[in-house]
Design an enzyme around this catalytic site. Structure first.
Site, PDB file in Angstrom:
ATOM      1  N   GLU A  21       0.842  -1.205   0.000  1.00 24.62           N
ATOM      2  CA  GLU A  21       0.000   0.000   0.000  1.00 24.62           C
ATOM      3  C   GLU A  21       0.873   1.249   0.000  1.00 24.62           C
ATOM      4  O   GLU A  21       2.068   1.197   0.295  1.00 24.62           O
ATOM      5  CB  GLU A  21      -0.952  -0.001   1.195  1.00 24.62           C
ATOM      6  CG  GLU A  21      -0.234  -0.041   2.527  1.00 24.62           C
ATOM      7  CD  GLU A  21      -0.947   0.759   3.591  1.00 24.62           C
ATOM      8  OE1 GLU A  21      -1.381   1.878   3.293  1.00 24.62           O
ATOM      9  OE2 GLU A  21      -1.037   0.266   4.713  1.00 24.62           O
ATOM     10  N   LYS A  82      -5.497  10.774   0.625  1.00 27.92           N
ATOM     11  CA  LYS A  82      -5.536   9.426   1.204  1.00 27.92           C
ATOM     12  C   LYS A  82      -6.803   8.768   0.667  1.00 27.92           C
ATOM     13  O   LYS A  82      -7.900   9.271   0.896  1.00 27.92           O
ATOM     14  CB  LYS A  82      -5.570   9.571   2.733  1.00 27.92           C
ATOM     15  CG  LYS A  82      -5.708   8.289   3.521  1.00 27.92           C
ATOM     16  CD  LYS A  82      -5.611   8.581   5.022  1.00 27.92           C
ATOM     17  CE  LYS A  82      -6.202   7.460   5.845  1.00 27.92           C
ATOM     18  NZ  LYS A  82      -6.210   7.745   7.279  1.00 27.92           N
ATOM     19  N   VAL A 102      -5.435   0.505   3.000  1.00 24.72           N
ATOM     20  CA  VAL A 102      -5.676  -0.935   2.886  1.00 24.72           C
ATOM     21  C   VAL A 102      -6.952  -1.169   2.070  1.00 24.72           C
ATOM     22  O   VAL A 102      -7.007  -2.071   1.225  1.00 24.72           O
ATOM     23  CB  VAL A 102      -5.790  -1.572   4.291  1.00 24.72           C
ATOM     24  CG1 VAL A 102      -6.303  -3.010   4.206  1.00 24.72           C
ATOM     25  CG2 VAL A 102      -4.441  -1.527   4.992  1.00 24.72           C
ATOM     26  N   ASP A 134     -16.510   5.980  14.174  1.00 20.49           N
ATOM     27  CA  ASP A 134     -15.375   5.876  13.269  1.00 20.49           C
ATOM     28  C   ASP A 134     -14.869   4.439  13.212  1.00 20.49           C
ATOM     29  O   ASP A 134     -14.200   3.971  14.124  1.00 20.49           O
ATOM     30  CB  ASP A 134     -14.261   6.838  13.693  1.00 20.49           C
ATOM     31  CG  ASP A 134     -13.138   6.897  12.658  1.00 20.49           C
ATOM     32  OD1 ASP A 134     -13.082   6.022  11.763  1.00 20.49           O
ATOM     33  OD2 ASP A 134     -12.306   7.816  12.748  1.00 20.49           O
ATOM     34  N   SER A 136     -12.794   2.094  10.417  1.00 21.41           N
ATOM     35  CA  SER A 136     -12.088   2.167   9.140  1.00 21.41           C
ATOM     36  C   SER A 136     -12.814   1.376   8.056  1.00 21.41           C
ATOM     37  O   SER A 136     -13.315   0.274   8.299  1.00 21.41           O
ATOM     38  CB  SER A 136     -10.671   1.616   9.298  1.00 21.41           C
ATOM     39  OG  SER A 136     -10.023   1.598   8.046  1.00 21.41           O
ATOM     40  N   ALA A 137     -12.822   1.930   6.858  1.00 19.46           N
ATOM     41  CA  ALA A 137     -13.389   1.231   5.705  1.00 19.46           C
ATOM     42  C   ALA A 137     -12.559   0.009   5.334  1.00 19.46           C
ATOM     43  O   ALA A 137     -13.004  -0.819   4.536  1.00 19.46           O
ATOM     44  CB  ALA A 137     -13.484   2.187   4.516  1.00 19.46           C
ATOM     45  N   ASP A 138     -11.376  -0.128   5.941  1.00 16.18           N
ATOM     46  CA  ASP A 138     -10.567  -1.336   5.693  1.00 16.18           C
ATOM     47  C   ASP A 138     -11.409  -2.580   5.974  1.00 16.18           C
ATOM     48  O   ASP A 138     -11.361  -3.564   5.232  1.00 16.18           O
ATOM     49  CB  ASP A 138      -9.339  -1.373   6.622  1.00 16.18           C
ATOM     50  CG  ASP A 138      -8.300  -0.317   6.281  1.00 16.18           C
ATOM     51  OD1 ASP A 138      -8.478   0.428   5.308  1.00 16.18           O
ATOM     52  OD2 ASP A 138      -7.297  -0.242   7.031  1.00 16.18           O
ATOM     53  N   LYS A 155      -3.961  -1.471  14.131  1.00 17.53           N
ATOM     54  CA  LYS A 155      -3.181  -0.458  14.831  1.00 17.53           C
ATOM     55  C   LYS A 155      -3.613  -0.368  16.299  1.00 17.53           C
ATOM     56  O   LYS A 155      -4.797  -0.388  16.610  1.00 17.53           O
ATOM     57  CB  LYS A 155      -3.305   0.883  14.118  1.00 17.53           C
ATOM     58  CG  LYS A 155      -2.400   0.900  12.887  1.00 17.53           C
ATOM     59  CD  LYS A 155      -2.283   2.266  12.273  1.00 17.53           C
ATOM     60  CE  LYS A 155      -3.369   2.470  11.267  1.00 17.53           C
ATOM     61  NZ  LYS A 155      -3.199   1.673  10.052  1.00 17.53           N
TER      62      LYS A 155
HETATM   63  N1  PSU Z   1      -0.269   0.611   8.555  1.00 20.75           N
HETATM   64  C1  PSU Z   1       0.804   1.347   8.947  1.00 20.75           C
HETATM   65  N2  PSU Z   1       0.732   2.705   8.757  1.00 20.75           N
HETATM   66  C2  PSU Z   1      -0.346   3.318   8.146  1.00 20.75           C
HETATM   67  C3  PSU Z   1      -1.469   2.529   7.721  1.00 20.75           C
HETATM   68  C4  PSU Z   1      -1.352   1.171   7.953  1.00 20.75           C
HETATM   69  O1  PSU Z   1       1.787   0.804   9.483  1.00 20.75           O
HETATM   70  O2  PSU Z   1      -0.336   4.537   7.964  1.00 20.75           O
HETATM   71  C5  PSU Z   1      -2.670   3.170   7.012  1.00 20.75           C
HETATM   72  C6  PSU Z   1      -3.311   2.124   6.107  1.00 20.75           C
HETATM   73  O3  PSU Z   1      -3.319   2.665   4.806  1.00 20.75           O
HETATM   74  C7  PSU Z   1      -4.709   1.943   6.637  1.00 20.75           C
HETATM   75  C8  PSU Z   1      -5.004   3.322   7.137  1.00 20.75           C
HETATM   76  O4  PSU Z   1      -5.587   1.486   5.647  1.00 20.75           O
HETATM   77  O5  PSU Z   1      -3.761   3.643   7.813  1.00 20.75           O
HETATM   78  C9  PSU Z   1      -6.243   3.356   8.004  1.00 20.75           C
HETATM   79  O6  PSU Z   1      -6.759   4.657   8.023  1.00 20.75           O
HETATM   80  P1  PSU Z   1      -8.252   4.954   8.577  1.00 20.75           P
HETATM   81  O7  PSU Z   1      -8.176   4.602  10.023  1.00 20.75           O
HETATM   82  O8  PSU Z   1      -8.471   6.438   8.328  1.00 20.75           O
HETATM   83  O9  PSU Z   1      -9.172   4.089   7.781  1.00 20.75           O
HETATM   84 MN    MN Z   2     -11.801   6.537   9.899  1.00 17.55          MN
END
Ligand code: PSU
Ligand code: MN
Length: 300
Positions: A21, A82, A102, A134, A136-138, A155
C-alpha cells in the site's frame, strides 16, 4: 487502471506478486525515511522471489506497480490525498493523485489479480466508537474482497477487541502466524486471543485454496504476524504516549481521515522514534512473509 509491465508479466506467467500500500508511505511515515522504506519494502519482496506491486492513484489513473520516480512522488508530493475504495472514483474522475489505504489497495490489487498484500497494521474500530462512529473502511472492504493481507494485527491506537468483534461479524477470516494471540501492531501481542494458528506459508496458501473451493462470500484472509518481541515498542512507553496522544487529538478536535496519521506521528515524536522502529520492524516482517505466502500460493 494501469498494471505495470513487470507486474502484468509476472501475473500472466503465474509468478508470485505482492501488493504494497502507499498510504503508509505518504501519511504513515515521516520524510525522508518514507522513501527509503518504500524502496526497501520492494527489495524485501524481491529477495523473497516475488514481484512487488505498490498501489496508488497518479493523475487520476489507478496504478498497480510503480517505478522509482513514481514511488518518489508518493513519498514527497505535497497534498497527496488518502484514498479508500470510495475515494477511487472521484480521484479518477477529477484526475487527482493519492495514496491508497488498505481499503483502496485491496480493491485495486484484487482487480489486477494480485492475491497477497503486505502492510503494517490494519485500520479498524476507533476508541470512543460509542460516540463517534469511526470504523475504518478497511474492514468493510476486506469483508468483500478476496485477498490475503499480512499485517501485524490492527493499529494499537484502535479499540482492538471491538475491531476483532467487527471482523468476526463481517466474516473475515483471521489466523495468527506462529501465535495464539492477536498481535498488537507496535507490540508483540495485543493480549487478545486469536482462534486459528498457522505455522507455515504453505498453510496460508492452503487456506486460500480452501476459501476458493468453498465459494460463498468473497472475503479476505488476514494473516496476523507479530513484530518479534525483541523489536517491539516498550509496552509501558506505548501506553503512556498513546494516552497522551489520544488526549491531544481530542483537545485539538482531530477526527476522520486525519486521526490515524495524527496518532502515528504523535507516537513517533513521543517515543523519540522508537515507535517508528517497531512499526518498520513489523512491516518488514510482514513483507517478507507475504513474499513467502505468494510463492507458496503460485507453487500450488
Ligand atoms: N499501517 C501502517 N501505517 C499506516 C497505515 C497502515 O503501518 O499509515 C494506514 C493504512 O493505509 C490503513 C489506514 O488502511 O492507515 C487506516 O486509516 P483509517 O483509520 O483512516 O481508515
Ligand atoms: Mn476513519
Amino acid at each position: 487502471m494501469r498494471v505495470s509491465d513487470e507486474v502484468a508479466e509476472a501475473l500472466a506467467a503465474g509468478r508470485p506478486v505482492v501488493a504494497l500500500e502507499s498510504t503508509i508511505i505518504s501519511h504513515g511515515l515521516p520524510q525522508p525515511r518514507n522513501l527509503e522504506v518504500a524502496v526497501e519494502l520492494e527489495d524485501i519482496v524481491r529477495q523473497a522471489g516475488a514481484v512487488p506491486a505498490t498501489v496508488a492513484v497518479l493523475d487520476g489513473v489507478p496504478r498497480v506497480g510503480l517505478d522509482k520516480d513514481e514511488l518518489e512522488r508518493i513519498a514527497t508530493e505535497p497534498g497527496l490525498r488518502k484514498l479508500g475504495f470510495r475515494d477511487l472514483a472521484p480521484a479518477a474522475a477529477l484526475g487527482l493523485s493519492g495514496a491508497t489505504t488498505v481499503s483502496g489497495t485491496s480493491f485495486l490489487a484484487a482487480r489486477a489479480g494480485v492475491r497477497v498484500f503486505a502492510t503494517g497494521g490494519l485500520g479498524g474500530v476507533h476508541r470512543g466508537w460509542t460516540t463517534v462512529q469511526d470504523e475504518s473502511a478497511d474492514i468493510d472492504t476486506l469483508s468483500r474482497t478476496r485477498i490475503t493481507v499480512v499485517c501485524a494485527g490492527v493499529k494499537s491506537i484502535l479499540d482492538v477487541p471491538a475491531t476483532l468483534q467487527r471482523l468476526e461479524t463481517k466474516q473475515v477470516t483471521v489466523v495468527g502466524y506462529r501465535t495464539d494471540e492477536f498481535p498488537g501492531f507496535y507490540l508483540h501481542s495485543s493480549g487478545e486471543p486469536v482462534d486459528w494458528r498457522i505455522e507455515t506459508p504453505r498453510e496460508a496458501a492452503a487456506i486460500m485454496r480452501a476459501q476458493d473451493a468453498l465459494g460463498g462470500l468473497e472475503t479476505a484472509l488476514i494473516v496476523a504476524n507479530p513484530v518479534p518481541a525483541d523489536l517491539q515498542l516498550d509496552p509501558e512507553l506505548h501506553d503512556r504516549v498513546l494516552a497522551e496522544g489520544l488526549r491531544a487529538a481530542e483537545e485539538r478536535g482531530v477526527t476522520g481521515q486525519a486521526i490515524t496519521p495524527f496518532l502515528l506521528e504523535y507516537l513517533v515524536e513521543g517515543t523519540g522514534g522508537a515507535s517508528l522502529e517497531a512499526n518498520l520492524a513489523a512491516v518488514r516482517g510482514n513483507t517478507r512473509l507475504a513474499g513467502e505466502i505468494a510463492a507458496a500460493w503460485t507453487a500450488g
